[in-house]
Design a protein around this motif. Structure first.
Motif, PDB file in Angstrom:
ATOM      1  N   LEU A 184      38.298  35.532  43.799  1.00 50.84           N
ATOM      2  CA  LEU A 184      39.539  36.109  43.293  1.00 50.84           C
ATOM      3  C   LEU A 184      40.150  37.046  44.335  1.00 50.84           C
ATOM      4  N   ALA A 185      39.299  37.831  45.020  1.00 47.06           N
ATOM      5  CA  ALA A 185      39.789  38.709  46.087  1.00 47.06           C
ATOM      6  C   ALA A 185      40.441  37.893  47.202  1.00 47.06           C
ATOM      7  N   SER A 186      39.840  36.750  47.527  1.00 46.69           N
ATOM      8  CA  SER A 186      40.410  35.877  48.558  1.00 46.69           C
ATOM      9  C   SER A 186      41.776  35.334  48.145  1.00 46.69           C
ATOM     10  N   LEU A 187      41.906  35.057  46.848  1.00 51.58           N
ATOM     11  CA  LEU A 187      43.195  34.597  46.328  1.00 51.58           C
ATOM     12  C   LEU A 187      44.276  35.649  46.577  1.00 51.58           C
ATOM     13  N   TYR A 188      43.978  36.914  46.258  1.00 48.81           N
ATOM     14  CA  TYR A 188      44.946  37.986  46.491  1.00 48.81           C
ATOM     15  C   TYR A 188      45.172  38.207  47.992  1.00 48.81           C
ATOM     16  N   TYR A 189      44.082  38.146  48.749  1.00 47.26           N
ATOM     17  CA  TYR A 189      44.167  38.408  50.190  1.00 47.26           C
ATOM     18  C   TYR A 189      45.025  37.358  50.885  1.00 47.26           C
ATOM     19  N   GLU A 190      44.930  36.116  50.398  1.00 50.44           N
ATOM     20  CA  GLU A 190      45.741  35.019  50.937  1.00 50.44           C
ATOM     21  C   GLU A 190      47.233  35.317  50.773  1.00 50.44           C
ATOM     22  N   GLN A 191      47.580  36.081  49.747  1.00 50.62           N
ATOM     23  CA  GLN A 191      48.979  36.417  49.464  1.00 50.62           C
ATOM     24  C   GLN A 191      49.361  37.800  50.011  1.00 50.62           C
ATOM     25  N   TYR A 192      48.481  38.385  50.837  1.00 48.68           N
ATOM     26  CA  TYR A 192      48.704  39.706  51.434  1.00 48.68           C
ATOM     27  C   TYR A 192      48.798  40.802  50.366  1.00 48.68           C
ATOM     28  N   LEU A 193      48.121  40.600  49.244  1.00 47.89           N
ATOM     29  CA  LEU A 193      48.070  41.606  48.191  1.00 47.89           C
ATOM     30  C   LEU A 193      46.807  42.444  48.388  1.00 47.89           C
ATOM     31  N   ASP A 194      46.787  43.199  49.487  1.00 45.39           N
ATOM     32  CA  ASP A 194      45.585  43.936  49.862  1.00 45.39           C
ATOM     33  C   ASP A 194      45.172  44.956  48.804  1.00 45.39           C
ATOM     34  N   GLY A 195      46.141  45.544  48.129  1.00 43.84           N
ATOM     35  CA  GLY A 195      45.830  46.555  47.121  1.00 43.84           C
ATOM     36  C   GLY A 195      45.006  46.008  45.968  1.00 43.84           C
ATOM     37  N   GLN A 196      45.140  44.722  45.692  1.00 44.92           N
ATOM     38  CA  GLN A 196      44.324  44.090  44.647  1.00 44.92           C
ATOM     39  C   GLN A 196      43.082  43.406  45.221  1.00 44.92           C
ATOM     40  N   ALA A 197      43.191  42.921  46.437  1.00 41.44           N
ATOM     41  CA  ALA A 197      42.089  42.164  47.040  1.00 41.44           C
ATOM     42  C   ALA A 197      40.945  43.066  47.486  1.00 41.44           C
ATOM     43  N   ILE A 198      41.271  44.152  48.223  1.00 42.46           N
ATOM     44  CA  ILE A 198      40.210  44.955  48.853  1.00 42.46           C
ATOM     45  C   ILE A 198      39.294  45.625  47.824  1.00 42.46           C
ATOM     46  N   PRO A 199      39.817  46.209  46.731  1.00 40.43           N
ATOM     47  CA  PRO A 199      38.890  46.760  45.723  1.00 40.43           C
ATOM     48  C   PRO A 199      37.933  45.707  45.143  1.00 40.43           C
ATOM     49  N   LEU A 200      38.408  44.459  45.016  1.00 35.25           N
ATOM     50  CA  LEU A 200      37.534  43.396  44.519  1.00 35.25           C
ATOM     51  C   LEU A 200      36.457  43.046  45.541  1.00 35.25           C
ATOM     52  N   PHE A 201      36.822  43.007  46.827  1.00 37.45           N
ATOM     53  CA  PHE A 201      35.818  42.775  47.880  1.00 37.45           C
ATOM     54  C   PHE A 201      34.762  43.872  47.847  1.00 37.45           C
ATOM     55  N   GLN A 202      35.215  45.128  47.684  1.00 36.26           N
ATOM     56  CA  GLN A 202      34.287  46.261  47.660  1.00 36.26           C
ATOM     57  C   GLN A 202      33.391  46.214  46.420  1.00 36.26           C
ATOM     58  N   LYS A 203      33.985  45.863  45.289  1.00 35.86           N
ATOM     59  CA  LYS A 203      33.208  45.745  44.050  1.00 35.86           C
ATOM     60  C   LYS A 203      32.144  44.657  44.176  1.00 35.86           C
ATOM     61  N   ALA A 204      32.522  43.533  44.781  1.00 32.65           N
ATOM     62  CA  ALA A 204      31.581  42.431  44.969  1.00 32.65           C
ATOM     63  C   ALA A 204      30.423  42.854  45.868  1.00 32.65           C
ATOM     64  N   LEU A 205      30.731  43.612  46.923  1.00 29.45           N
ATOM     65  CA  LEU A 205      29.681  44.077  47.830  1.00 29.45           C
ATOM     66  C   LEU A 205      28.717  45.015  47.111  1.00 29.45           C
ATOM     67  N   ALA A 206      29.253  45.954  46.326  1.00 27.29           N
ATOM     68  CA  ALA A 206      28.395  46.898  45.599  1.00 27.29           C
ATOM     69  C   ALA A 206      27.499  46.162  44.606  1.00 27.29           C
ATOM     70  N   MET A 207      28.049  45.182  43.894  1.00 29.95           N
ATOM     71  CA  MET A 207      27.251  44.414  42.935  1.00 29.95           C
ATOM     72  C   MET A 207      26.197  43.579  43.645  1.00 29.95           C
TER      73      MET A 207
END
Length: 311
Positions: A184-207
């Motif tokens: 899902l983060a990649s989906l946002y990142y593909e659209q340059y929606l960094d504000g939604q993508a990066i928190p998801l990447f960080q959440k995935a890493l923590a989990m």
């Protein structure tokens, strides 16, 4: 399942050509001999009973799958349209097996970048009235989300990613959930929606760190390395890259150790077998020698017994 299909076809059909050819098709498909599947199918497609058989959708799916595996996509698409159009007329006793073929076909098409056709197959499966297993449904929704992502149809992709995330939660599939957050983060990142993508990447890493699943953690670290590098946070990017490489090396070493252990085990088995074979050969040689000596001794005894009778 192969035997059950053969029994059902035999029960339904008395035509020996149809029965024999259907069995051949199943056997050939099982060993991925797709050219031969199409050749045998071409022989029975001329039979009047072919399209009237309840097994017509099943045999056509063998044909479709074979056409796609041989990358004859245009012909496969035409055959698929025909099956979708007429399948509702049949109440096959092999519905679950036909559904499985559809699922495998859909995944094969997505993997071959034939997104439109793969989505068509999956959509048809979703709309069917068959009972849906949640694990299977999660896989289908994931593949549909990926297919739509590659087609740049982001709204459809988002809908399916949201659905599959809910399914992963319901199933208690923590590793799968982390992977879907990254998707899902990649989906946002593909659209340059960094504000939604990066928190998801960080959440995935923590989990992923909490789970301790190195395969998922490795991917999460790599993603964050890319994100931080693109943000020109080079120190953070380097830290994530080093951790990714450490996990990669650990995974390689683990696989290497396992492979070496398997080789040693096989070597020990082969060596033991050689010892057994050698002992057996020696025993056989000894038995042959004893048999030869016994024959020779018996021959000498017989000759000695005859000697007095010569005069």
């Amino acid at each position: 399942m192969e035997e059950r299909i053969s029994e059902l076809i035999q029960d339904e059909m008395t035509n020996p050509v149809f029965f024999s050819s259907s069995k051949d098709i199943i056997s050939l498909f099982k060993v991925s001999d797709y050219d031969s599947v199409l050749i045998v199918l071409s022989g029975i497609e001329q039979l009047e009973l072919y399209k009237e058989s309840e097994f017509y959708p099943l045999l056509q799916l063998f044909k479709i799958h074979s056409l796609y595996e041989l990358e004859l996509f245009e012909q496969g698409a035409l055959a698929l349209d025909e099956v979708i159009r007429i399948e509702s007329r049949f109440d096959s006793p092999l519905t679950s097996y036909i559904d499985l073929l559809k699922l495998n076909l859909g995944q094969s098409l997505i993997e071959k970048n034939e997104y439109d056709l793969g989505i068509q197959v999956y959509r048809h499966w979703i709309n069917s009235e068959s009972q849906k297993d949640l694990q299977v449904q999660a896989r289908v929704y994931h593949n549909l989300a990926v297919g739509y992502l590659h087609k740049k149809q982001f709204d459809s992709s988002l809908w399916f990613f949201d659905e599959v995330i809910d399914l992963r939660r319901s199933l208690g599939d923590s590793s799968g959930l982390v992977q879907e957050y990254m998707n899902l983060a990649s989906l946002y990142y593909e659209q340059y929606l960094d504000g939604q993508a990066i928190p998801l990447f960080q959440k995935a890493l923590a989990m992923a760190k909490q789970l301790g699943d190195t395969t998922v953690l490795k991917t999460a670290e790599y993603n964050m390395a890319v994100v931080e590098e693109n943000r020109k946070n080079y120190a953070e990017a380097l830290a994530h890259r080093k951790e990714y490489e450490r996990l990669l090396a650990a995974e390689w070493n683990r696989d290497r150790i396992w492979a070496l252990a398997e080789q040693q085990k096989q070597f020990a088995i082969d060596t033991k077998q050689q010892e057994v074979d050698l002992l057996a050969a020696r025993e056989q040689q000894q038995l042959s020698e004893l048999a030869r000596q016994r024959t020779q001794r018996n021959g000498l005894l017989a000759t000695a017994a005859l000697l007095p009778a010569l005069p």
